[in-house]
Design an enzyme around this catalytic site. Sequence first.
Site: not given
Length: 385
Positions: A49, A147, A176, A232, A276, A323-325
């Site tokens: 997943k 769940r 589970h 699993r 920042y 920062c973002m990038d």
Amino acid sequence: MSIFNQLTISTNSELVRPTFAEINLDRLTENYHAIRKATAPAKMMPILKANAYGHGLVEVARHVVSLGAEYLGVAFLEEGILLRESGIRAPILVLGGILGNQVPLFLRHDLTLTASSTEKLAQIEEAAREMGVTAKVHLKIDTGMERIGVHYYNAESLLEASLDCQHCLVEGIYSHFANADSASLISANVQLNRFKQVLSFYEERGLTPPMRHMANSGAILQMPDSHFDMVRPGILLFGVYPSAGSSHTIAVKPALSWKSRVVYFKVVMPGHPISYGSTWQSDHMVRVVTIPVGYGDGYFRAMSGKAQVIIRGKRYPVVGRICMDQMMVNIEWETAYNDDEVILMGQAGEQSIRCEELAEWAGTIPYEILTNINTRVPRVYVRDE
Ligand SMILES: *Cc1c(COP(=O)(O)O)cnc(C)c1O
């Protein structure tokens, strides 16, 4: 149409971002065999997943199928469809809850459904009858996770109903664990006993039970009694332990390294804050390098002020806000050049930064670190030389 951005470009391509996740398929192979050895004769259903815990759904699926995995597990219908559209023919169980209108899509793609209540089972039976096919089904028993799944104390009616299905092949029954990775196994054993109690339904009627499975990574490591007919493994297959508290009875190694390169070098004057919010500054002259990765790639901003990276075999702190990038690293008065390799996660000579360490800096668990490495980060697949 692909829902994931499956990038299959090689490291020397000019198109590759200097920031990438390198997945070593030989590590996956070794981890797979180590888990196999510890759980045989149980079958194996690798859990893939969330883009195979960030490692790339289709590539990892192809690899584990080539190693002999009997089944694949995903969370959502779309993940199963993507595997089918990529030519994966192995049986695929979708673990998540299903909606009635999704059932025909499951059947069209030969995906195994989780029947978590009598109503869901009836919906599956009805759709399969209308389409003139046999639906493959695994019954889901809730033994304490709350769940999805029929409660263990109400399970008998679902099991009864499953015996009467004409258009369903009830191939499996599963549950589970909520706490199989903790140091105390008291509550996990309560769950295990509840599951065994539900399974006695078959024995009492002289029936062979369908394939029984319950063990996630924690239970694979700590509860051999719970291995049943199939295990699993999720995170353990990728070489990461499910928690600090669980015992490490199987040796695995991380398959994923996260790398980047220095794109900028400068000298920063004392009292000149970085990034920042100006949260960090030095009282002496320092050399600072900039790395083209940030929270927009899944390198959590919450790690600001805590994270470290490896450059030229040494650890250095990330300084100022991520920062973002981009982000900045203080190398004090040591040497680094543009284009130098930067290890964000993984090994470099004597030094290594594990996923668990990033999780601690970010105040989360390794699962969240791996599954948040954005699709903007290319995945590159390698083997040992
Ligand atoms: C995610 C998941 C697993 C695998 O869990 P790990 O802790 O990663 O091994 C197994 N079974 C189910 C139902 C899951 O949702």
